[in-house]
Design a protein around this motif. Sequence first.
Motif, PDB file in Angstrom:
ATOM      1  N   ALA A   4       0.835  -1.196   0.000  1.00 59.22           N
ATOM      2  CA  ALA A   4       0.000   0.000   0.000  1.00 59.22           C
ATOM      3  C   ALA A   4       0.871   1.248   0.000  1.00 59.22           C
ATOM      4  O   ALA A   4       1.909   1.309   0.651  1.00 59.22           O
ATOM      5  N   GLY A   5       0.445   2.226  -0.772  1.00 57.87           N
ATOM      6  CA  GLY A   5       1.154   3.500  -0.862  1.00 57.87           C
ATOM      7  C   GLY A   5       1.357   3.894  -2.318  1.00 57.87           C
ATOM      8  O   GLY A   5       0.823   3.279  -3.237  1.00 57.87           O
ATOM      9  N   ARG A   6       2.126   4.927  -2.494  1.00 57.40           N
ATOM     10  CA  ARG A   6       2.373   5.468  -3.842  1.00 57.40           C
ATOM     11  C   ARG A   6       3.741   5.006  -4.326  1.00 57.40           C
ATOM     12  O   ARG A   6       4.721   5.072  -3.600  1.00 57.40           O
ATOM     13  N   TRP A   7       3.778   4.560  -5.570  1.00 54.65           N
ATOM     14  CA  TRP A   7       4.996   4.084  -6.216  1.00 54.65           C
ATOM     15  C   TRP A   7       5.212   4.899  -7.492  1.00 54.65           C
ATOM     16  O   TRP A   7       4.273   5.110  -8.259  1.00 54.65           O
ATOM     17  N   ARG A   8       6.422   5.342  -7.719  1.00 54.38           N
ATOM     18  CA  ARG A   8       6.789   6.105  -8.916  1.00 54.38           C
ATOM     19  C   ARG A   8       7.285   5.124  -9.976  1.00 54.38           C
ATOM     20  O   ARG A   8       8.243   4.387  -9.738  1.00 54.38           O
ATOM     21  N   ILE A   9       6.623   5.075 -11.127  1.00 57.73           N
ATOM     22  CA  ILE A   9       7.064   4.207 -12.217  1.00 57.73           C
ATOM     23  C   ILE A   9       8.298   4.835 -12.848  1.00 57.73           C
ATOM     24  O   ILE A   9       8.229   5.922 -13.417  1.00 57.73           O
ATOM     25  N   VAL A  10       9.435   4.171 -12.711  1.00 57.03           N
ATOM     26  CA  VAL A  10      10.715   4.725 -13.164  1.00 57.03           C
ATOM     27  C   VAL A  10      11.243   4.051 -14.429  1.00 57.03           C
ATOM     28  O   VAL A  10      12.236   4.502 -15.001  1.00 57.03           O
ATOM     29  N   GLU A  11      10.570   2.997 -14.863  1.00 56.33           N
ATOM     30  CA  GLU A  11      11.021   2.297 -16.065  1.00 56.33           C
ATOM     31  C   GLU A  11       9.884   1.450 -16.610  1.00 56.33           C
ATOM     32  O   GLU A  11       9.158   0.803 -15.855  1.00 56.33           O
ATOM     33  N   MET A  12       9.718   1.489 -17.948  1.00 61.35           N
ATOM     34  CA  MET A  12       8.779   0.593 -18.621  1.00 61.35           C
ATOM     35  C   MET A  12       9.485  -0.035 -19.807  1.00 61.35           C
ATOM     36  O   MET A  12      10.318   0.601 -20.455  1.00 61.35           O
ATOM     37  N   GLU A  13       9.138  -1.263 -20.060  1.00 60.82           N
ATOM     38  CA  GLU A  13       9.797  -2.062 -21.086  1.00 60.82           C
ATOM     39  C   GLU A  13       9.609  -1.501 -22.498  1.00 60.82           C
ATOM     40  O   GLU A  13      10.545  -1.507 -23.300  1.00 60.82           O
ATOM     41  N   LEU A  14       8.421  -1.007 -22.823  1.00 57.10           N
ATOM     42  CA  LEU A  14       8.115  -0.604 -24.196  1.00 57.10           C
ATOM     43  C   LEU A  14       8.384   0.855 -24.525  1.00 57.10           C
ATOM     44  O   LEU A  14       8.470   1.199 -25.706  1.00 57.10           O
ATOM     45  N   TRP A  15       8.482   1.715 -23.524  1.00 60.08           N
ATOM     46  CA  TRP A  15       8.541   3.138 -23.801  1.00 60.08           C
ATOM     47  C   TRP A  15       9.679   3.811 -23.054  1.00 60.08           C
ATOM     48  O   TRP A  15      10.029   3.422 -21.938  1.00 60.08           O
ATOM     49  N   ALA A  16      10.227   4.869 -23.642  1.00 62.86           N
ATOM     50  CA  ALA A  16      11.261   5.678 -22.987  1.00 62.86           C
ATOM     51  C   ALA A  16      10.626   6.432 -21.821  1.00 62.86           C
ATOM     52  O   ALA A  16       9.434   6.767 -21.853  1.00 62.86           O
ATOM     53  N   GLN A  17      11.429   6.726 -20.799  1.00 61.99           N
ATOM     54  CA  GLN A  17      10.900   7.383 -19.606  1.00 61.99           C
ATOM     55  C   GLN A  17      10.287   8.743 -19.928  1.00 61.99           C
ATOM     56  O   GLN A  17       9.279   9.124 -19.333  1.00 61.99           O
ATOM     57  N   GLU A  18      10.852   9.477 -20.873  1.00 68.11           N
ATOM     58  CA  GLU A  18      10.266  10.785 -21.216  1.00 68.11           C
ATOM     59  C   GLU A  18       8.859  10.605 -21.784  1.00 68.11           C
ATOM     60  O   GLU A  18       7.997  11.464 -21.583  1.00 68.11           O
ATOM     61  N   ASP A  19       8.593   9.508 -22.457  1.00 68.06           N
ATOM     62  CA  ASP A  19       7.241   9.221 -22.941  1.00 68.06           C
ATOM     63  C   ASP A  19       6.341   8.755 -21.794  1.00 68.06           C
ATOM     64  O   ASP A  19       5.183   9.170 -21.703  1.00 68.06           O
ATOM     65  N   VAL A  20       6.872   7.920 -20.925  1.00 67.31           N
ATOM     66  CA  VAL A  20       6.114   7.410 -19.782  1.00 67.31           C
ATOM     67  C   VAL A  20       5.603   8.574 -18.924  1.00 67.31           C
ATOM     68  O   VAL A  20       4.486   8.556 -18.422  1.00 67.31           O
ATOM     69  N   ASP A  21       6.421   9.628 -18.798  1.00 61.56           N
ATOM     70  CA  ASP A  21       6.076  10.800 -17.989  1.00 61.56           C
ATOM     71  C   ASP A  21       5.448  11.926 -18.819  1.00 61.56           C
ATOM     72  O   ASP A  21       5.444  13.081 -18.388  1.00 61.56           O
ATOM     73  N   LEU A  22       4.888  11.622 -19.977  1.00 59.54           N
ATOM     74  CA  LEU A  22       4.379  12.634 -20.901  1.00 59.54           C
ATOM     75  C   LEU A  22       3.399  13.613 -20.254  1.00 59.54           C
ATOM     76  O   LEU A  22       3.546  14.824 -20.383  1.00 59.54           O
ATOM     77  N   VAL A  23       2.391  13.127 -19.557  1.00 62.00           N
ATOM     78  CA  VAL A  23       1.358  13.987 -18.976  1.00 62.00           C
ATOM     79  C   VAL A  23       1.697  14.401 -17.549  1.00 62.00           C
ATOM     80  O   VAL A  23       1.228  15.411 -17.060  1.00 62.00           O
ATOM     81  N   GLY A  24       2.531  13.643 -16.893  1.00 64.22           N
ATOM     82  CA  GLY A  24       2.947  13.903 -15.508  1.00 64.22           C
ATOM     83  C   GLY A  24       3.773  12.726 -15.046  1.00 64.22           C
ATOM     84  O   GLY A  24       3.894  11.720 -15.759  1.00 64.22           O
ATOM     85  N   PRO A  25       4.344  12.819 -13.859  1.00 61.36           N
ATOM     86  CA  PRO A  25       5.141  11.701 -13.347  1.00 61.36           C
ATOM     87  C   PRO A  25       4.295  10.418 -13.268  1.00 61.36           C
ATOM     88  O   PRO A  25       3.216  10.410 -12.680  1.00 61.36           O
ATOM     89  N   ALA A  26       4.777   9.363 -13.902  1.00 60.44           N
ATOM     90  CA  ALA A  26       4.052   8.085 -13.914  1.00 60.44           C
ATOM     91  C   ALA A  26       4.025   7.501 -12.505  1.00 60.44           C
ATOM     92  O   ALA A  26       5.015   7.584 -11.773  1.00 60.44           O
ATOM     93  N   PHE A  27       2.896   6.896 -12.133  1.00 64.87           N
ATOM     94  CA  PHE A  27       2.770   6.359 -10.778  1.00 64.87           C
ATOM     95  C   PHE A  27       1.824   5.178 -10.744  1.00 64.87           C
ATOM     96  O   PHE A  27       1.041   4.950 -11.670  1.00 64.87           O
ATOM     97  N   MET A  28       1.897   4.449  -9.636  1.00 65.60           N
ATOM     98  CA  MET A  28       0.929   3.431  -9.268  1.00 65.60           C
ATOM     99  C   MET A  28       0.644   3.665  -7.789  1.00 65.60           C
ATOM    100  O   MET A  28       1.578   3.812  -7.003  1.00 65.60           O
ATOM    101  N   GLU A  29      -0.620   3.742  -7.435  1.00 64.33           N
ATOM    102  CA  GLU A  29      -1.000   3.960  -6.041  1.00 64.33           C
ATOM    103  C   GLU A  29      -1.888   2.811  -5.594  1.00 64.33           C
ATOM    104  O   GLU A  29      -2.886   2.508  -6.256  1.00 64.33           O
ATOM    105  N   LEU A  30      -1.514   2.179  -4.503  1.00 65.09           N
ATOM    106  CA  LEU A  30      -2.218   0.996  -4.010  1.00 65.09           C
ATOM    107  C   LEU A  30      -2.775   1.275  -2.626  1.00 65.09           C
ATOM    108  O   LEU A  30      -2.046   1.700  -1.729  1.00 65.09           O
ATOM    109  N   GLY A  31      -4.065   1.047  -2.457  1.00 67.33           N
ATOM    110  CA  GLY A  31      -4.710   1.268  -1.166  1.00 67.33           C
ATOM    111  C   GLY A  31      -4.820  -0.010  -0.365  1.00 67.33           C
ATOM    112  O   GLY A  31      -4.813  -1.118  -0.905  1.00 67.33           O
ATOM    113  N   ARG A  32      -4.934   0.128   0.937  1.00 67.48           N
ATOM    114  CA  ARG A  32      -5.099  -1.025   1.820  1.00 67.48           C
ATOM    115  C   ARG A  32      -6.437  -1.733   1.585  1.00 67.48           C
ATOM    116  O   ARG A  32      -6.616  -2.874   1.988  1.00 67.48           O
ATOM    117  N   ASP A  33      -7.365  -1.046   0.929  1.00 62.26           N
ATOM    118  CA  ASP A  33      -8.697  -1.588   0.678  1.00 62.26           C
ATOM    119  C   ASP A  33      -8.790  -2.387  -0.612  1.00 62.26           C
ATOM    120  O   ASP A  33      -9.864  -2.812  -1.007  1.00 62.26           O
TER     121      ASP A  33
END
Length: 125
Positions: A4-33
């Motif tokens: 649970a918590g917020r994770w910053r996506i720092v690498e993706m297999e198919l896309w360059a990081q500048e593309d991954v962060d196109l609209v804003g910093p890429a993230f995954m957020e997981l709740g305890r629920d």
Amino acid sequence: MSLAGRWRIVEMELWAQEDVDLVGPAFMELGRDGIGSFAFIAVEGQMDCRDAPRGQRPGIEFSWEGRDDCDPASGRGWAAVADDGSLHGRIYFHLGDDSGFRAERVAGGARTGAQASAGGPQELR
């Protein structure tokens, strides 16, 4: 270790990081629920997560639905904690691409908004 918590996506297999962060910093957020969300490039998704350890490592499997550049999108995925403490996984688009990813925990990555107050009995590990 809880996922649970917020994770910053720092690498993706198919896309360059500048593309991954196109609209804003890429993230995954997981709740305890068991509810989560993610965003990268122009993709936004809401996740329904279930505990699914991988070997001795805490992990989750999830289904998701959302938008890919304003078009409806959905899929599934998984994530698990690696030896270095980062989150490794794969996101699948229904009838489309899939990409591996690596994410790092955001310090103080507490949930915000409705997710923060939702609570719930399910603990993501």
